[in-house]
Design a protein around this motif. Sequence first.
Motif, PDB file in Angstrom:
ATOM      1  N   THR A 287      -9.427 -16.334 -58.869  1.00 26.96           N
ATOM      2  CA  THR A 287      -8.628 -15.441 -59.290  1.00 26.96           C
ATOM      3  C   THR A 287      -7.496 -16.189 -59.579  1.00 26.96           C
ATOM      4  OG1 THR A 287      -8.700 -14.567 -56.691  1.00 26.96           O
ATOM      5  CG2 THR A 287      -6.553 -14.219 -57.236  1.00 26.96           C
ATOM      6  N   VAL A 288      -6.959 -14.736 -60.623  1.00 27.77           N
ATOM      7  CA  VAL A 288      -5.534 -15.473 -60.756  1.00 27.77           C
ATOM      8  C   VAL A 288      -4.117 -14.424 -60.905  1.00 27.77           C
ATOM      9  CG1 VAL A 288      -4.246 -14.380 -63.475  1.00 27.77           C
ATOM     10  CG2 VAL A 288      -6.515 -15.975 -63.754  1.00 27.77           C
ATOM     11  N   ALA A 289      -2.888 -14.944 -59.905  1.00 23.45           N
ATOM     12  CA  ALA A 289      -2.190 -14.397 -59.850  1.00 23.45           C
ATOM     13  C   ALA A 289      -1.043 -14.370 -60.345  1.00 23.45           C
ATOM     14  CB  ALA A 289      -1.557 -15.297 -58.706  1.00 23.45           C
ATOM     15  N   ILE A 290      -0.347 -12.504 -60.857  1.00 25.30           N
ATOM     16  CA  ILE A 290       1.146 -12.372 -61.829  1.00 25.30           C
ATOM     17  C   ILE A 290       1.809 -11.896 -60.628  1.00 25.30           C
ATOM     18  CG2 ILE A 290       1.256 -11.376 -63.516  1.00 25.30           C
ATOM     19  CD1 ILE A 290      -1.469 -10.467 -64.217  1.00 25.30           C
ATOM     20  N   LEU A 291       2.899 -12.616 -60.804  1.00 29.17           N
ATOM     21  CA  LEU A 291       4.700 -12.568 -60.470  1.00 29.17           C
ATOM     22  C   LEU A 291       5.159 -11.375 -60.958  1.00 29.17           C
ATOM     23  CD1 LEU A 291       5.910 -15.531 -59.810  1.00 29.17           C
ATOM     24  CD2 LEU A 291       5.076 -14.851 -58.041  1.00 29.17           C
ATOM     25  N   MET A 292       5.479  -9.723 -59.952  1.00 31.20           N
ATOM     26  CA  MET A 292       5.895  -8.743 -60.983  1.00 31.20           C
ATOM     27  C   MET A 292       7.187  -8.187 -60.132  1.00 31.20           C
ATOM     28  SD  MET A 292       3.908  -7.372 -62.911  1.00 31.20           S
ATOM     29  CE  MET A 292       5.218  -5.487 -62.907  1.00 31.20           C
ATOM     30  N   GLU A 293       8.360  -7.825 -60.989  1.00 32.12           N
ATOM     31  CA  GLU A 293       9.348  -6.869 -60.205  1.00 32.12           C
ATOM     32  C   GLU A 293       9.447  -5.836 -61.697  1.00 32.12           C
ATOM     33  OE1 GLU A 293      11.717  -5.797 -59.113  1.00 32.12           O
ATOM     34  OE2 GLU A 293      12.300  -7.071 -57.169  1.00 32.12           O
TER      35      GLU A 293
ATOM     36  N   THR B 259       4.371  -9.934 -55.349  1.00 36.98           N
ATOM     37  CA  THR B 259       6.344  -9.526 -55.766  1.00 36.98           C
ATOM     38  C   THR B 259       6.780  -9.820 -54.304  1.00 36.98           C
ATOM     39  OG1 THR B 259       8.103  -8.161 -56.382  1.00 36.98           O
ATOM     40  CG2 THR B 259       5.799  -7.398 -54.734  1.00 36.98           C
ATOM     41  N   ARG B 260       7.937 -10.316 -54.584  1.00 36.75           N
ATOM     42  CA  ARG B 260       8.717 -10.371 -53.103  1.00 36.75           C
ATOM     43  C   ARG B 260       8.609  -8.596 -52.614  1.00 36.75           C
ATOM     44  NH1 ARG B 260      14.891 -12.817 -51.141  1.00 36.75           N
ATOM     45  NH2 ARG B 260      14.362 -12.949 -48.702  1.00 36.75           N
ATOM     46  N   LEU B 261       8.252  -8.382 -50.481  1.00 42.63           N
ATOM     47  CA  LEU B 261       8.005  -6.894 -50.724  1.00 42.63           C
ATOM     48  C   LEU B 261       9.821  -6.767 -49.820  1.00 42.63           C
ATOM     49  CD1 LEU B 261       4.358  -6.725 -49.623  1.00 42.63           C
ATOM     50  CD2 LEU B 261       5.512  -5.479 -51.860  1.00 42.63           C
ATOM     51  N   TRP B 262      10.220  -7.691 -49.400  1.00 40.44           N
ATOM     52  CA  TRP B 262      11.194  -7.373 -48.662  1.00 40.44           C
ATOM     53  C   TRP B 262      10.957  -6.560 -46.850  1.00 40.44           C
ATOM     54  CZ3 TRP B 262      15.642  -9.500 -49.692  1.00 40.44           C
ATOM     55  CH2 TRP B 262      15.461  -9.956 -51.323  1.00 40.44           C
ATOM     56  N   GLY B 263       9.755  -7.067 -46.878  1.00 35.85           N
ATOM     57  CA  GLY B 263       9.485  -6.104 -45.506  1.00 35.85           C
ATOM     58  C   GLY B 263       8.864  -5.196 -46.009  1.00 35.85           C
ATOM     59  N   GLN B 264       8.501  -4.647 -46.761  1.00 35.17           N
ATOM     60  CA  GLN B 264       7.588  -3.441 -47.244  1.00 35.17           C
ATOM     61  C   GLN B 264       5.819  -3.665 -46.821  1.00 35.17           C
ATOM     62  OE1 GLN B 264       9.173  -0.702 -47.136  1.00 35.17           O
ATOM     63  NE2 GLN B 264      11.092  -1.781 -46.261  1.00 35.17           N
TER      64      GLN B 264
ATOM     65  N   LEU C 117       7.381   3.167 -66.734  1.00 37.90           N
ATOM     66  CA  LEU C 117       5.685   3.292 -66.367  1.00 37.90           C
ATOM     67  C   LEU C 117       5.236   3.137 -64.525  1.00 37.90           C
ATOM     68  CD1 LEU C 117       3.442   3.312 -69.078  1.00 37.90           C
ATOM     69  CD2 LEU C 117       3.936   5.020 -67.932  1.00 37.90           C
ATOM     70  N   PRO C 118       5.781   3.525 -63.989  1.00 39.18           N
ATOM     71  CA  PRO C 118       5.279   3.230 -62.640  1.00 39.18           C
ATOM     72  C   PRO C 118       4.122   2.066 -62.483  1.00 39.18           C
ATOM     73  CG  PRO C 118       4.762   4.908 -62.280  1.00 39.18           C
ATOM     74  CD  PRO C 118       4.801   4.988 -63.441  1.00 39.18           C
ATOM     75  N   LEU C 119       4.322   0.495 -61.494  1.00 40.91           N
ATOM     76  CA  LEU C 119       3.255  -0.105 -61.022  1.00 40.91           C
ATOM     77  C   LEU C 119       3.063  -0.283 -59.528  1.00 40.91           C
ATOM     78  CD1 LEU C 119       0.941  -1.592 -62.150  1.00 40.91           C
ATOM     79  CD2 LEU C 119       2.028  -3.342 -62.503  1.00 40.91           C
ATOM     80  N   THR C 120       2.518  -0.027 -59.007  1.00 46.43           N
ATOM     81  CA  THR C 120       2.700  -0.417 -57.590  1.00 46.43           C
ATOM     82  C   THR C 120       1.619  -1.510 -56.503  1.00 46.43           C
ATOM     83  OG1 THR C 120       2.504   1.932 -56.473  1.00 46.43           O
ATOM     84  CG2 THR C 120       2.071   0.483 -54.469  1.00 46.43           C
ATOM     85  N   VAL C 121       2.911  -2.621 -55.903  1.00 48.09           N
ATOM     86  CA  VAL C 121       2.381  -3.610 -55.881  1.00 48.09           C
ATOM     87  C   VAL C 121       2.531  -4.172 -54.283  1.00 48.09           C
ATOM     88  CG1 VAL C 121       2.666  -6.082 -56.430  1.00 48.09           C
ATOM     89  CG2 VAL C 121       3.283  -5.015 -57.719  1.00 48.09           C
ATOM     90  N   ASP C 122       1.330  -4.261 -53.804  1.00 53.15           N
ATOM     91  CA  ASP C 122       0.807  -4.740 -52.567  1.00 53.15           C
ATOM     92  C   ASP C 122       0.926  -6.660 -52.233  1.00 53.15           C
ATOM     93  OD1 ASP C 122      -1.466  -4.960 -53.768  1.00 53.15           O
ATOM     94  OD2 ASP C 122      -2.257  -3.551 -52.671  1.00 53.15           O
ATOM     95  N   GLY C 123       1.245  -7.385 -52.463  1.00 47.31           N
ATOM     96  CA  GLY C 123       1.286  -8.903 -53.241  1.00 47.31           C
ATOM     97  C   GLY C 123       1.916  -8.872 -52.331  1.00 47.31           C
TER      98      GLY C 123
ATOM     99  N   SER D  84      15.557 -19.180 -54.340  1.00 48.62           N
ATOM    100  CA  SER D  84      14.854 -17.702 -53.710  1.00 48.62           C
ATOM    101  C   SER D  84      12.895 -17.732 -53.546  1.00 48.62           C
ATOM    102  CB  SER D  84      14.585 -16.705 -55.238  1.00 48.62           C
ATOM    103  OG  SER D  84      13.885 -16.624 -56.183  1.00 48.62           O
ATOM    104  N   PRO D  85      12.536 -16.775 -53.037  1.00 52.35           N
ATOM    105  CA  PRO D  85      11.282 -17.553 -52.336  1.00 52.35           C
ATOM    106  C   PRO D  85      10.132 -17.355 -53.448  1.00 52.35           C
ATOM    107  CG  PRO D  85      11.568 -15.613 -50.938  1.00 52.35           C
ATOM    108  CD  PRO D  85      13.097 -15.995 -51.561  1.00 52.35           C
ATOM    109  N   ALA D  86      10.362 -16.760 -54.448  1.00 51.93           N
ATOM    110  CA  ALA D  86       9.057 -17.091 -56.482  1.00 51.93           C
ATOM    111  C   ALA D  86       9.844 -18.239 -56.621  1.00 51.93           C
ATOM    112  CB  ALA D  86       9.721 -15.849 -57.213  1.00 51.93           C
TER     113      ALA D  86
END
Length: 221
Positions: free
Chosen positions: A16-22, A48-53, A65-71, A108-110
């Motif tokens: 598994t490879v994790a990529i940080l996103m914003e 990413t930091r989801l801020w409770g979402q 371009l949009p990119l939705t992150v759920d991690g 920061s959390p990241a």
Amino acid sequence: MNAIAPAADGRLLGRTVAILMESDYVEPEVDYYQRRFAEEGARVELLTRLWGQETLTFTGHEHQLPLTVDGDLELVDDERLRKYSALIVPSGMVSDRLRYAEKAGDLSPAVQLLQRAFDDPRILKGVICHGMWLLSPIPEAVRGRPVTCHNNLVHDVRHMGAVYTDQDVVVHGDLVTARSADHCHLFARTLIDLLAARGASRDRRWWRSTVPNRKGNQHDG
């Protein structure tokens, strides 16, 4: 989920490879990582930091371009972190956004996640271009180590105590750095080759002669 289905016969099968996103990520770069690592059999997680979402949708730097992150990176405990073979900090403004902390002077959390990853040499850390910004609050992670980065950050990394190296990709133990998003293909290939080599080696102590410990010395073999 954001992960592209991994190939069944790749060199990184089961990894598994994790990529940080914003927002302000470089679209071709992140797209390349998702597809290239999947081609080698790895599962790719965007964090990413989801801020409770439940999810957040970010826009790219060039084409919006949009990119939705759920991690959620704040939910990555030590057990889950150990399951990552690599953690990547990409180009663009991702790192600058992720180093935000509500209280001045706090990590920061990241940054905290990255700090924990540097404590485990079994996790390969990949930092490219402006990604070095995310390491600025924890300069001890790169102090004395050869790195490369975007030309705009050369003085930053020198002030962090790192040894700037004028190369497109630099490898030092569990750390791989690259100059810019234009070099993402070389960066990804280096990470893939290193991860594949780790998997092929039966000696799990291969890294101990090259990765500095917290005191700045190198581990004995």
